[in-house]
Design a protein around this motif. Structure first.
Motif, PDB file in Angstrom:
ATOM      1  N   GLU A 173      27.585  88.745  29.976  1.00  0.00           N
ATOM      2  CA  GLU A 173      27.149  87.354  30.107  1.00  0.00           C
ATOM      3  C   GLU A 173      27.175  86.961  31.578  1.00  0.00           C
ATOM      4  N   TYR A 174      26.083  86.362  32.028  1.00  0.00           N
ATOM      5  CA  TYR A 174      25.964  85.931  33.415  1.00  0.00           C
ATOM      6  C   TYR A 174      24.994  84.764  33.451  1.00  0.00           C
ATOM      7  N   SER A 175      25.444  83.659  33.986  1.00  0.00           N
ATOM      8  CA  SER A 175      24.607  82.467  34.066  1.00  0.00           C
ATOM      9  C   SER A 175      25.163  81.547  35.137  1.00  0.00           C
ATOM     10  N   LEU A 176      24.491  80.434  35.317  1.00  0.00           N
ATOM     11  CA  LEU A 176      24.933  79.434  36.276  1.00  0.00           C
ATOM     12  C   LEU A 176      26.400  79.077  36.110  1.00  0.00           C
ATOM     13  N   LEU A 264      17.581  84.649  38.998  1.00  0.00           N
ATOM     14  CA  LEU A 264      16.661  85.592  39.619  1.00  0.00           C
ATOM     15  C   LEU A 264      16.894  85.717  41.128  1.00  0.00           C
ATOM     16  N   THR A 265      17.573  84.752  41.726  1.00  0.00           N
ATOM     17  CA  THR A 265      17.893  84.852  43.156  1.00  0.00           C
ATOM     18  C   THR A 265      19.092  85.750  43.411  1.00  0.00           C
ATOM     19  N   ARG A 266      19.768  86.180  42.353  1.00  0.00           N
ATOM     20  CA  ARG A 266      20.987  86.985  42.525  1.00  0.00           C
ATOM     21  C   ARG A 266      20.681  88.414  42.945  1.00  0.00           C
ATOM     22  N   VAL A 270      19.364  92.339  38.963  1.00  0.00           N
ATOM     23  CA  VAL A 270      19.906  91.460  37.928  1.00  0.00           C
ATOM     24  C   VAL A 270      18.742  91.011  37.047  1.00  0.00           C
ATOM     25  N   ILE A 271      18.766  91.415  35.782  1.00  0.00           N
ATOM     26  CA  ILE A 271      17.650  91.147  34.867  1.00  0.00           C
ATOM     27  C   ILE A 271      18.121  90.216  33.748  1.00  0.00           C
ATOM     28  N   PRO A 272      17.729  88.960  33.773  1.00  0.00           N
ATOM     29  CA  PRO A 272      18.090  88.066  32.671  1.00  0.00           C
ATOM     30  C   PRO A 272      17.288  88.409  31.409  1.00  0.00           C
ATOM     31  N   ILE A 273      17.938  88.264  30.267  1.00  0.00           N
ATOM     32  CA  ILE A 273      17.245  88.492  28.995  1.00  0.00           C
ATOM     33  C   ILE A 273      17.415  87.249  28.109  1.00  0.00           C
ATOM     34  N   PRO A 274      16.785  86.136  28.484  1.00  0.00           N
ATOM     35  CA  PRO A 274      16.910  84.940  27.655  1.00  0.00           C
ATOM     36  C   PRO A 274      16.389  85.201  26.254  1.00  0.00           C
ATOM     37  N   GLY A 275      17.122  84.696  25.274  1.00  0.00           N
ATOM     38  CA  GLY A 275      16.694  84.876  23.900  1.00  0.00           C
ATOM     39  C   GLY A 275      15.783  83.753  23.458  1.00  0.00           C
TER      40      GLY A 275
END
Length: 325
Positions: A173-176, A264-266, A270-275
């Motif tokens: 888990e990785y988010s703001l 995405l600036t990280r 780093v690949i986000p996978i929003p559900g």
């Protein structure tokens, strides 16, 4: 530049699609709309599709298999195993025999002869990680698995696993408002040349701005019992969401787009996978790829989100006990 799966894996899209929500973890869903969402994602350039054999007790893999089988050469399929669902909740299941059986079952449900990225979803404390990863390495040698990943793993365990076979990706888990990965795990991932796959990048829906203090989650919705989404913790977290919403309004963006654009600036690794199980949400998420955040925007976001992140634990006691520390 398109990201790659580890140093020598396939390239894929800047955003992936997390498919867990398509089979009920957050309440009832429409399987036809879910399948249409998968196909629209594919046609919009998304190539990474993420599932797990314990999502809907295999139903999630079956949905993805039915939908993507005619388009298999255009998709990077990622699935997870290593836990089993019981009346008491999820339990780790990382023995070599269990992993081999699980792989065969996933291949059948996904209607494919190989899994591009196969994760060990949780570390089994009863099985040395070297044994679990060794079994996955055998599946790579047999051509049934392309690359090995780990999920919710400590930096120390990651290094032990990587010594047995290259680990191409780590999912956590990785988010703001959930940035624990930045301390030890992300630097270790980068030192090994692996890729970070960020799940729950929208805070399980809270960072979309659609949840309010009056929201009542459906029976069976994970969030109905998770500490972060209830009581005083929810009230504190909604204040963070309101701040992000105000920042987004200044850029004609919804809060989900701000949250994803920030992630995405990280880094390109780093690949986000929003559900998402619905096409309108998918379209909102994909628009984040083209949203530019200035240095001032990033500073404003940092000021709006406390250093401590979200209020409340992200899992209950049972879920936290499954995470490798």
């Amino acid at each position: 530049m398109h990201p790659t799966l580890g140093p020598d894996g396939p390239t894929f899209s800047r955003l992936g699609l997390g498919c867990m929500s398509m089979t009920g973890i957050y309440g009832a869903t429409d399987p036809h709309e879910a399948a249409a969402t998968v196909l629209e994602a594919l046609d919009s350039g998304v190539t990474l599709f993420d599932t797990g054999d314990f999502y809907g007790d295999g139903a999630n893999e079956e949905l993805l298999g039915r939908t993507l089988a005619p388009h298999r050469n255009r998709a990077v399929l990622a699935t997870k195993t290593g836990v089993r669902r019981t009346a008491e909740g999820l339990l780790p299941a990382g023995s070599p025999d269990e992993l081999r059986r699980a792989c065969e079952a996933s291949l059948r449900r996904l209607r494919t002869d190989h899994i591009d990225l196969y994760y060990l979803a949780r570390i089994d404390p009863a099985v040395p990680v070297e044994e679990s990863v060794g079994a996955l390495a055998d599946l790579v040698a047999q051509g049934k698995v392309g690359h090995i990943g780990l999920s919710e793993v400590s930096a120390a365990t990651l290094r032990r696993a990587h010594a047995i076979h290259p680990i191409s990706a780590v999912q956590t888990e990785y988010s703001l408002w959930e940035r624990h990965v930045e301390n030890d795990i992300l630097p270790t991932i980068r030192s090994l040349g692996a890729t970070l796959i960020a799940y729950s990048p929208l805070g399980r829906g809270l960072l979309t701005g659609t949840v309010r203090a009056t929201t009542r989650f459906e029976v069976g919705d994970f969030r109905a019992t998770a500490p972060r989404y209830n009581g005083d913790a929810l009230k504190g977290n909604l204040a963070i969401v309101d701040a992000i919403t105000r920042l987004g309004a200044a850029k004609s963006a919804v809060p989900a787009q701000i949250a994803l654009a920030w992630l995405l600036t990280r880094g390109n690794d780093v690949i986000p996978i929003p559900g998402s199980s619905r096409r309108p949400h998918l379209r909102d998420n994909l628009a984040a790829v083209d949203l530019h955040l200035t240095a001032t925007d990033l500073a404003d976001i940092d000021a709006a989100v406390p250093d401590t992140g979200a209020h409340g634990a992200r899992y209950g006691d049972h879920g936290l006990a499954l995470i490798d520390q």
